[in-house]
Scaffold this active site. Structure first.
Site, PDB file in Angstrom:
ATOM      1  N   HIS A 306       0.861  -1.195   0.000  1.00  0.00           N
ATOM      2  CA  HIS A 306       0.000   0.000   0.000  1.00  0.00           C
ATOM      3  C   HIS A 306       0.886   1.230   0.000  1.00  0.00           C
ATOM      4  CE1 HIS A 306      -3.125   2.856   1.194  1.00  0.00           C
ATOM      5  NE2 HIS A 306      -3.977   1.938   0.801  1.00  0.00           N
ATOM      6  N   ASP A 363      -8.009  -5.046  -0.288  1.00  0.00           N
ATOM      7  CA  ASP A 363      -8.476  -5.886  -1.396  1.00  0.00           C
ATOM      8  C   ASP A 363      -8.138  -7.363  -1.232  1.00  0.00           C
ATOM      9  OD1 ASP A 363      -7.596  -3.082  -3.327  1.00  0.00           O
ATOM     10  OD2 ASP A 363      -9.634  -3.831  -3.028  1.00  0.00           O
TER      11      ASP A 363
HETATM   12  C1  SDX Z   1      -6.113   0.297  -2.974  1.00  0.00           C
HETATM   13  O1  SDX Z   1      -4.230   4.688  -1.904  1.00  0.00           O
HETATM   14  C2  SDX Z   1      -5.254   4.133  -1.310  1.00  0.00           C
HETATM   15  O2  SDX Z   1      -5.700   4.520  -0.256  1.00  0.00           O
HETATM   16  C3  SDX Z   1      -5.857   2.973  -2.115  1.00  0.00           C
HETATM   17  C4  SDX Z   1      -6.893   2.121  -1.397  1.00  0.00           C
HETATM   18  C5  SDX Z   1      -8.176   2.889  -1.129  1.00  0.00           C
HETATM   19  O3  SDX Z   1      -8.900   2.530  -0.166  1.00  0.00           O
HETATM   20  O4  SDX Z   1      -8.502   3.803  -1.938  1.00  0.00           O
HETATM   21  O5  SDX Z   1      -6.374   1.631  -0.160  1.00  0.00           O
HETATM   22  C6  SDX Z   1      -7.280   0.912  -2.267  1.00  0.00           C
HETATM   23  O6  SDX Z   1      -5.832   0.676  -4.088  1.00  0.00           O
HETATM   24  C7  SDX Z   1      -5.267  -0.718  -2.237  1.00  0.00           C
HETATM   25  C8  SDX Z   1      -4.060  -1.218  -3.079  1.00  0.00           C
HETATM   26  C9  SDX Z   1      -4.550  -2.287  -4.054  1.00  0.00           C
HETATM   27  N1  SDX Z   1      -3.466  -2.661  -5.009  1.00  0.00           N
HETATM   28  C10 SDX Z   1      -2.859  -3.854  -4.940  1.00  0.00           C
HETATM   29  O7  SDX Z   1      -3.066  -4.695  -4.062  1.00  0.00           O
HETATM   30  C11 SDX Z   1      -1.868  -4.105  -6.077  1.00  0.00           C
HETATM   31  C12 SDX Z   1      -0.577  -4.741  -5.519  1.00  0.00           C
HETATM   32  N2  SDX Z   1       0.133  -3.697  -4.751  1.00  0.00           N
HETATM   33  C13 SDX Z   1       1.113  -2.922  -5.431  1.00  0.00           C
HETATM   34  O8  SDX Z   1       1.072  -2.828  -6.801  1.00  0.00           O
HETATM   35  C14 SDX Z   1       1.656  -1.730  -4.646  1.00  0.00           C
HETATM   36  O9  SDX Z   1       1.899  -2.180  -3.376  1.00  0.00           O
HETATM   37  C15 SDX Z   1       0.821  -0.465  -4.611  1.00  0.00           C
HETATM   38  C16 SDX Z   1       0.497   0.021  -5.977  1.00  0.00           C
HETATM   39  C17 SDX Z   1      -0.430  -0.679  -3.835  1.00  0.00           C
HETATM   40  C18 SDX Z   1       1.656   0.594  -3.881  1.00  0.00           C
HETATM   41  O10 SDX Z   1       2.756   0.819  -4.669  1.00  0.00           O
HETATM   42  P1  SDX Z   1       3.880   1.926  -4.267  1.00  0.00           P
HETATM   43  O11 SDX Z   1       3.539   2.606  -3.000  1.00  0.00           O
HETATM   44  O12 SDX Z   1       4.096   2.788  -5.484  1.00  0.00           O
HETATM   45  O13 SDX Z   1       5.114   1.059  -3.971  1.00  0.00           O
HETATM   46  P2  SDX Z   1       6.132   0.521  -5.044  1.00  0.00           P
HETATM   47  O14 SDX Z   1       5.376   0.000  -6.247  1.00  0.00           O
HETATM   48  O15 SDX Z   1       7.155   1.562  -5.270  1.00  0.00           O
HETATM   49  O16 SDX Z   1       6.763  -0.749  -4.304  1.00  0.00           O
HETATM   50  C19 SDX Z   1       7.834  -0.590  -3.347  1.00  0.00           C
HETATM   51  C20 SDX Z   1       8.590  -1.923  -3.399  1.00  0.00           C
HETATM   52  C21 SDX Z   1       9.036  -2.303  -4.800  1.00  0.00           C
HETATM   53  O17 SDX Z   1      10.170  -3.163  -4.673  1.00  0.00           O
HETATM   54  P3  SDX Z   1      11.685  -2.482  -4.824  1.00  0.00           P
HETATM   55  O18 SDX Z   1      11.687  -1.745  -6.172  1.00  0.00           O
HETATM   56  O19 SDX Z   1      11.825  -1.554  -3.653  1.00  0.00           O
HETATM   57  O20 SDX Z   1      12.610  -3.670  -4.790  1.00  0.00           O
HETATM   58  O21 SDX Z   1       7.706  -2.992  -2.964  1.00  0.00           O
HETATM   59  C22 SDX Z   1       7.514  -3.887  -4.055  1.00  0.00           C
HETATM   60  C23 SDX Z   1       7.904  -3.141  -5.315  1.00  0.00           C
HETATM   61  O22 SDX Z   1       8.330  -4.055  -6.316  1.00  0.00           O
HETATM   62  N3  SDX Z   1       6.085  -4.238  -4.054  1.00  0.00           N
HETATM   63  C24 SDX Z   1       5.603  -5.451  -4.299  1.00  0.00           C
HETATM   64  C25 SDX Z   1       4.215  -5.336  -4.138  1.00  0.00           C
HETATM   65  N4  SDX Z   1       3.895  -4.072  -3.810  1.00  0.00           N
HETATM   66  C26 SDX Z   1       5.060  -3.392  -3.760  1.00  0.00           C
HETATM   67  N5  SDX Z   1       6.214  -6.605  -4.629  1.00  0.00           N
HETATM   68  C27 SDX Z   1       5.409  -7.681  -4.836  1.00  0.00           C
HETATM   69  N6  SDX Z   1       4.047  -7.662  -4.690  1.00  0.00           N
HETATM   70  C28 SDX Z   1       3.435  -6.496  -4.354  1.00  0.00           C
HETATM   71  N7  SDX Z   1       2.098  -6.472  -4.209  1.00  0.00           N
END
Ligand code: SDX
Length: 427
Positions: A306, A363
């Site tokens: 998140h 989710d």
């Molecule tokens: C919602 O914003 C809100 O409030 C949203 C929400 C709401 O109520 O409105 O809460 C609803 O959208 C919840 C989120 C739902 N999305 C997912 O579950 C999709 C999977 N999650 C990710 O794609 C990710 O965690 C995000 C998009 C939610 C957040 O991404 P960020 O904050 O931009 O973080 P990032 O992509 O920069 O990740 C940081 C690190 C990375 O690794 P490094 O480059 O540091 O090595 O964490 C890793 C990412 O690769 N990472 C994951 C991951 N999420 C982050 N690795 C594997 N699986 C994941 N799910």
């Protein structure tokens, strides 16, 4: 606590005020930065940038705190009805019995959707994704309710709110029945808000619909948990579209489109599809956790991570407990719930997830409940939108009543500098 920061650049020093909120969060107000130092800030994805002052929702991602107008999400999910929470988010206070009764009656009186909307629904192919249908129908409401909202009139604003709170569940239900090839159900006057949603969505043409108490409680809780979440992607979309003075329905339609993305609300559908894929692949959770950690593999653990929560998403905790209760009440043994729990258990011990503070989010478990209620997987994000509606309305209303300027971010240009046109014969 300091009330300013001093930034020095190219021998220019500029004092910038520091704003501190009621929960002791602080921000540098950079309004004067460009004129004083010819500087702007750059923050792709707005990871460190506040867009507004807001009195609606507070969350602390480190402590896993979520409050609507100061009330803890745990209390609201346990004790309130969705309509009470909608009223709280939109108008700022929990309603008394007269206010709630009037709100419910006014919503019910505005829940009729023009029969011509059915012609729009019928024009969609049956396989159309419900989020695309819902975004179109919400925008189409503008055609049937052309008068724009006078935000300076509380009465006008209230009427528009009652209209969309009444019509949106009908559009959701009609969208779902379209995908199922079922005739439309119009609900019933003697049912409350959640009960009407259930009847319009789940009734069968040749049966008397009986309200299942456990399903009603689960839906009420899920809608409350999704109702608002401060400046997330779709809410920021609703605010920025509304800042051009586009209408409420048009702004909500844009928010629905933003929510559709699999990184945002679309994740609840992606989670179920992921869990099903793991189940069909033999249930090897370790294999899929390794895929999620592999930078060369596009696979992500959907429902994990998140932007703000670097601790447990408090909503995920509540939904996980509700999933156990609902499936038990309905006598459903869904193997994907065990897979989800195994993934959570293993991920929370894995340094990759622990170091990046990746926890289950809202989710991760919600789709398991939606599926147990008989909701098709493509409708999961539509259910998220149904819950988020009052939050979007509240945030849009706050932005418009606050007379906020049109949203228009700056940029840093990195393209070609000035060059002359070359005739095609010479290219
Ligand atoms: C919602 O914003 C809100 O409030 C949203 C929400 C709401 O109520 O409105 O809460 C609803 O959208 C919840 C989120 C739902 N999305 C997912 O579950 C999709 C999977 N999650 C990710 O794609 C990710 O965690 C995000 C998009 C939610 C957040 O991404 P960020 O904050 O931009 O973080 P990032 O992509 O920069 O990740 C940081 C690190 C990375 O690794 P490094 O480059 O540091 O090595 O964490 C890793 C990412 O690769 N990472 C994951 C991951 N999420 C982050 N690795 C594997 N699986 C994941 N799910």
């Amino acid at each position: 606590m300091s009330t300013k920061v001093t930034l020095t650049y190219n021998n220019i020093s500029v004092d910038l005020p520091v704003i501190t909120g009621t929960e002791n969060e602080s921000a540098v107000d950079i309004a004067a930065l460009r004129s004083a130092a010819n500087l702007i800030t750059l923050d792709p994805g707005y990871k460190n940038t506040g867009s507004c002052l807001s009195t609606i929702t507070f969350l602390d991602g480190d402590l896993g705190i979520l409050r609507y107008r100061g009330y803890a999400i745990e209390e609201l999910a346990e004790k309130a009805t969705f309509l009470e929470v909608a009223y709280l988010l939109i108008f700022g206070e929990l309603p008394n019995i007269d206010q709630l009764t009037k709100f419910q009656n006014d919503i019910k009186a505005n829940s009729f959707v023009d029969e011509d909307v059915k012609k729009i629904i019928d024009a969609f192919p049956k396989a159309a994704h419900p989020m695309g249908v819902l975004a179109s129908l919400t925008s189409a409401l503008t055609a049937f309710n052309p008068s724009s909202v006078n935000v300076d009139s509380d009465e006008d604003m209230y009427k528009a709110i009652a209209k969309i709170m009444g019509k949106f569940p009908v559009l959701v239900a009609w969208t779902m029945r379209k995908t199922q090839g079922l005739p439309i159900d119009y609900g019933a006057k003697d049912l409350d808000y959640i009960e009407n949603i259930m009847k319009m969505m789940f009734s069968q043409p040749n049966e008397t619909y009986i309200i299942n108490k456990s399903v009603k409680e689960a839906l009420n809780k899920l809608l409350i948990l999704h109702a608002d979440h401060e400046q997330n992607c779709s809410t920021s979309t609703v605010r920025i579209v509304g800042s051009s003075q586009a209408g409420l329905f048009a702004s909500l339609s844009a928010g629905i489109s933003a929510l559709w993305g699999p990184l945002h609300g679309g994740a609840n559908q992606a989670v179920l599809e992921m869990l099903e894929a793991i189940r069909l692949d033999g249930g090897d959770t370790e294999k899929f956790l390794n895929k999620a950690k592999d930078k060369d593999d596009p696979f992500r653990l959907m429902g994990f991570g998140h932007r703000v929560y670097k601790n447990f998403d408090p909503r995920a905790r509540i939904i996980k407990k509700a999933a156990d209760e609902v499936l038990d009440d309905l006598g459903i043994d869904d193997p994907v719930l065990d897979i989800a729990k195994a993934l959570e258990r293993e991920a929370l011990k894995d340094p990759y997830f622990v170091d990046r503070k990746l926890y289950p989010n809202v989710d991760f478990y919600s789709g398991i409940i939606y599926r147990s209620l008989g909701i098709p997987v493509q409708m999961f994000t539509v259910m998220f939108a149904l819950g988020r509606l009052p939050g979007w309305i509240a945030q849009w209303r706050e932005m418009r009543k606050g007379k906020e300027p049109i949203g228009r971010p700056r940029q840093i240009y990195t393209g070609p500098t000035l060059r002359s046109y070359i005739d095609i014969s010479k290219r």
